[in-house]
Structure formats: structure tokens, C-alpha cells
Design a protein around this motif. Structure first.
Motif, PDB file in Angstrom:
ATOM      1  N   ARG A 190       0.811  -1.217   0.000  1.00 36.12           N
ATOM      2  CA  ARG A 190       0.000   0.000   0.000  1.00 36.12           C
ATOM      3  C   ARG A 190       0.847   1.271   0.000  1.00 36.12           C
ATOM      4  N   ASN A 191       1.965   1.235  -0.686  1.00 32.07           N
ATOM      5  CA  ASN A 191       2.785   2.429  -0.829  1.00 32.07           C
ATOM      6  C   ASN A 191       2.453   3.156  -2.124  1.00 32.07           C
ATOM      7  N   ARG A 192       2.722   4.442  -2.155  1.00 29.76           N
ATOM      8  CA  ARG A 192       2.545   5.244  -3.361  1.00 29.76           C
ATOM      9  C   ARG A 192       3.933   5.670  -3.838  1.00 29.76           C
ATOM     10  N   LEU A 193       4.273   5.307  -5.088  1.00 31.09           N
ATOM     11  CA  LEU A 193       5.623   5.487  -5.610  1.00 31.09           C
ATOM     12  C   LEU A 193       5.529   6.238  -6.927  1.00 31.09           C
ATOM     13  N   GLU A 194       6.042   7.465  -6.948  1.00 31.07           N
ATOM     14  CA  GLU A 194       5.833   8.353  -8.082  1.00 31.07           C
ATOM     15  C   GLU A 194       7.119   9.094  -8.451  1.00 31.07           C
ATOM     16  N   GLY A 195       7.403   9.173  -9.733  1.00 31.28           N
ATOM     17  CA  GLY A 195       8.452  10.053 -10.225  1.00 31.28           C
ATOM     18  C   GLY A 195       9.871   9.632  -9.899  1.00 31.28           C
ATOM     19  N   ASN A 196      10.063   8.397  -9.452  1.00 32.80           N
ATOM     20  CA  ASN A 196      11.398   7.885  -9.175  1.00 32.80           C
ATOM     21  C   ASN A 196      11.988   7.263 -10.443  1.00 32.80           C
ATOM     22  N   ARG A 197      13.247   6.894 -10.397  1.00 40.32           N
ATOM     23  CA  ARG A 197      13.801   6.130 -11.515  1.00 40.32           C
ATOM     24  C   ARG A 197      13.108   4.770 -11.582  1.00 40.32           C
ATOM     25  N   ILE A 198      13.050   4.092 -10.449  1.00 42.16           N
ATOM     26  CA  ILE A 198      12.316   2.835 -10.316  1.00 42.16           C
ATOM     27  C   ILE A 198      11.446   2.950  -9.061  1.00 42.16           C
ATOM     28  N   GLY A 199      10.208   2.494  -9.161  1.00 45.98           N
ATOM     29  CA  GLY A 199       9.337   2.564  -7.994  1.00 45.98           C
ATOM     30  C   GLY A 199       9.834   1.676  -6.868  1.00 45.98           C
ATOM     31  N   VAL A 200       9.902   0.351  -7.135  1.00 46.76           N
ATOM     32  CA  VAL A 200      10.386  -0.631  -6.161  1.00 46.76           C
ATOM     33  C   VAL A 200      11.443  -1.496  -6.827  1.00 46.76           C
ATOM     34  N   THR A 201      12.605  -1.608  -6.208  1.00 41.92           N
ATOM     35  CA  THR A 201      13.636  -2.557  -6.643  1.00 41.92           C
ATOM     36  C   THR A 201      13.826  -3.615  -5.573  1.00 41.92           C
ATOM     37  N   VAL A 202      13.684  -4.886  -5.975  1.00 44.50           N
ATOM     38  CA  VAL A 202      13.976  -6.025  -5.104  1.00 44.50           C
ATOM     39  C   VAL A 202      15.191  -6.716  -5.712  1.00 44.50           C
ATOM     40  N   ARG A 203      16.333  -6.610  -5.062  1.00 46.48           N
ATOM     41  CA  ARG A 203      17.603  -7.048  -5.647  1.00 46.48           C
ATOM     42  C   ARG A 203      18.229  -8.200  -4.857  1.00 46.48           C
ATOM     43  N   ARG A 204      18.369  -9.336  -5.515  1.00 45.01           N
ATOM     44  CA  ARG A 204      19.041 -10.513  -4.949  1.00 45.01           C
ATOM     45  C   ARG A 204      18.457 -10.901  -3.587  1.00 45.01           C
ATOM     46  N   LEU A 205      17.128 -11.044  -3.584  1.00 41.23           N
ATOM     47  CA  LEU A 205      16.411 -11.457  -2.380  1.00 41.23           C
ATOM     48  C   LEU A 205      15.445 -12.587  -2.721  1.00 41.23           C
ATOM     49  N   ARG A 206      14.965 -13.257  -1.668  1.00 39.76           N
ATOM     50  CA  ARG A 206      13.963 -14.306  -1.795  1.00 39.76           C
ATOM     51  C   ARG A 206      12.912 -14.120  -0.704  1.00 39.76           C
TER      52      ARG A 206
END
Length: 368
Positions: A212-228
Motif C-alpha cells: 500500500r505504498n505510493r511510488l511516483e516520479g522515481n527512476r524505479i518505484g520498487v527494486t527487489v535485488r538478490r532477495l527471496r
């Protein structure tokens, strides 16, 4: 600076309910009020586990390092603003030098360009910290950065115009990131990774939730990197160059087992130029790159348009080192008006399944 103790909150057996009536009363927890101009770090260092450091409405100019487990750092809403110091840092003179070198840690947080740091070590994580109801803005690196945090909760935080990440974590587990706004940050609004500096296999977050986050105007909204073992659910993403990136590589264990569901992803058409690690970005909805065993379901992904190699509604793209995506399940998504296509596969990975998606175009043809 003077700290003001405005309340003593005593948790009694009666308040805990009949089921816990036999347990001893908890220790009193103190609320430390910090007004603009007073030292947040001094209040944090004076606090005990379970205490709350409450930031009054107004603008505070400071970086803060949290190492106390169970601490809550809370503002009074978006009007509580944390910005970088405008003059020479006072962290080393105002923060008590307790056993863990609190002053040095606070100064290190500021020197690294972060607003709030939650800092553990490989042998001793910081457990149960909550950051809530404030704005962090203008820091050269991250608004909030957590390292070796267990059970970190970040809620109702507005992270705006920070140089790299709005809210970022490394080597952390059991996190909850809910009802935040991350806007106009230099890289990801929310960034979650095993490690930024070390090559290693994906780590298990043990159920971290981005919700329920609001993500606007970033390069990437959400990055999940090398996780499980992580869920990205119910977020609203618009105006970014790319909305959601799930990133892996050749290390073992491979990144994956991420659930991306019930997100609303529209018009992420901002243009971001090429970097040393990644091609130019524009018009990317959900991108899986070098990952396995992810579930992408019940998302609405509309009108993401671009000419980048990673453009499209849902995109499976080989990683920077050529690792393919495998055994991903993409189902029951509404994917419309995206270009060059709603569903895109550009890597030769095996056993990726597309089922029951509502879409108009795919590359290659036949995925809709």
C-alpha cells in the motif's frame, strides 16, 4: 539539548487482555519529545528499548542513527520534516558517546548522505525498530537506510527528492513497509537488497512485506535485488521510469520466490538515461531479470510506453550477466495499452508460464 519526557506509558496486565493477565507488567516506556532545533540523536541515545522519540511538527535539520532495539522514531505527520544540516555537523558534540560509539555512528550516517540510519552488524541485528509519520527529504543518498535490521517497520513516511533511494534496506529480514510515499528520488523509491557492495547469493527476507505504498516520479518505484521470500502488494506506481524491478544474477542461491500482486501500475513513462549497470529506462511495468519461481498475479498494468529494451507491461529480461528467468508464473493480470507490448519475453529462460492474463499484444506473439 534538553530532552522532554512528556509521558510514561505503563503496559499493565489489564491492558494486555485476559489472555495475558498472568504475565508480569512491562516496564514503563517513555516518550521523548524533540522540538525543531533540539538534538534528535541525543534523545535516541538516551532512549531505552520500547521508548518512543517523538518529533514535533516543523523542520528538523539532522541525520540520525538508531541502534536501540524496539525504538519508535515518530513524527506528527507529513509536517514533521527531516532535512540535512545546513551548517557543520553537530552530531559528534551533541550525541552522548555511549558504549557503541553513538556519536561516531550518527556522524557516519550524515557523512554517507543518509537521513535516518538503522544500523546493526553481521553478529548483532537491530530488532523491532519503527519509523513512522514524518517526511525525509533532500539527503544526498537515502532518506532512510537500514542495515542488518530485523523486524523494521516503516509506515506513513514521505521520502521525497533524496539523491539515490527514498527508503532502502540491506541484509534485513521481517520488514514491513506500508502506507509510505516515495516521490522524485534519484533511483528507487523503495530499494531492498541483500548487499550493495558484496557479490553473494540471494538472501531470504523471511517474509518482508511492501504494501500500500505510493511510488511516483522515481527512476524505479520498487527494486527487489538478490532477495527471496518477499511480497510486493497493493502499491500504486505511476510516473516512474520503471515501476517494479525484481533483479537477480548468476550468484547462488538465485533471486526469486517474490510475489508481486494486486498492484496498480500506470503510465510509468518518465525517461531515465543509461547507467553503467543498466540500459535507459522508460515505460516499464514489472521487470523480472535473472530470477526464478516468482508469482506475478492480479496486477493492473496500463499505458506504460517506451522504447527501451526493457519497455513493456510485464517484461522477462535476461540479467546484466546473461542469467535467464526460470519457472515464473504470470497469471490473471490486466495488462493493456503498453508498448512495445503488454507481455514481453526477451530471454531464453525455461518453464515460464503465462496464463489467464487479459492483454492485447505480446512479444513473441501468443502469450495473451
Amino acid at each position: 539539548m534538553k530532552n522532554h519526557h512528556i509521558a510514561h506509558l505503563v503496559c499493565t496486565a489489564a491492558l494486555l487482555g485476559a489472555g495475558l493477565a498472568a504475565t508480569p507488567s512491562a516496564a514503563a516506556h517513555t516518550v521523548h519529545l524533540v522540538r525543531p532545533g533540539e538534538s534528535i540523536q541525543s534523545a535516541v541515545d538516551a532512549a531505552s528499548p520500547g521508548d518512543t522519540v517523538l518529533l514535533a511538527h516543523g523542520t528538523h535539520h539532522e541525520s540520525v542513527n538508531v541502534t536501540t532495539p524496539g525504538l519508535t522514531l515518530r513524527g506528527m505527520g507529513r509536517g514533521t520534516v527531516l532535512e540535512p544540516e545546513t551548517g557543520p555537523s553537530t552530531a559528534t558534540t551533541t550525541a552522548p558517546t555511549t558504549g557503541s560509539g553513538a556519536a561516531e555512528a550518527a556522524n557516519s550516517c550524515a557523512a554517507a548522505g543518509n537521513g535516518i540510519c538503522v544500523t546493526g552488524t553481521k553478529n548483532h541485528s537491530v530488532d523491532g525498530v519503527t519509523i513512522a509519520s514524518l517526511t525525509v527529504t533532500g539527503f544526498t543518498r537515502s532518506g532512510i537506510h537500514a542495515y542488518e535490521a530485523d523486524g523494521l517497520t516503516v509506515r506513513r513516511v514521505t521520502a521525497v527528492k533524496n539523491g539515490v533511494w527514498g527508503i532502502a534496506t540491506e541484509r534485513s529480514v521481517h520488514g514491513v513497509f506500508r502506507d509510505n510515499t516515495a516521490r522524485d528520488n534519484g533511483d528507487a523509491g523503495l530499494f531492498l537488497a541483500n548487499s550493495v557492495t558484496e557479490e553473494q547469493g540471494a538472501t531470504d527476507t523471511e517474509g518482508t512485506l511492501v504494501e500500500r505504498n505510493r511510488l511516483e516520479g522515481n527512476r524505479i518505484g520498487v527494486t527487489v535485488r538478490r532477495l527471496r521470500n518477499l511480497t510486493v502488494a497493493g502499491n500504486h506506481l505511476t510516473g516512474n521510469c520503471a515501476a517494479v524491478f525484481v533483479v537477480g544474477d548468476e550468484n547462488k542461491p538465485k533471486a526469486g520466490r517474490v510475489t508481486v500482486r494486486d498492484n496498480y501500475i500506470e503510465r510509468n513513462n518518465k525517461f531515465c538515461p543509461k547507467t553503467a549497470r543498466l540500459d535507459a529506462l522508460q515505460g516499464s511495468g514489472i521487470v523480472l531479470t535473472g530470477t526464478e519461481d516468482n508469482l506475478v498475479t492480479h496486477n493492473v498494468i496500463k499505458n506504460n510506453v517506451g522504447t527501451s529494451p526493457l519497455s513493456g507491461g510485464i517484461v522477462l529480461f535476461k540479467s546484466l550477466v546473461g542469467t535467464a528467468n526460470e519457472r515464473n508464473w504470470i497469471s490473471d493480470n490486466l495488462v493493456q495499452g503498453n508498448s512495445p507490448a503488454d507481455l514481453v519475453i526477451t530471454d531464453p529462460g525455461k518453464d515460464n508460464t503465462f496464463q489467464d492474463n487479459t492483454c492485447g499484444s505480446s512479444k513473441p506473439a501468443g502469450l495473451c
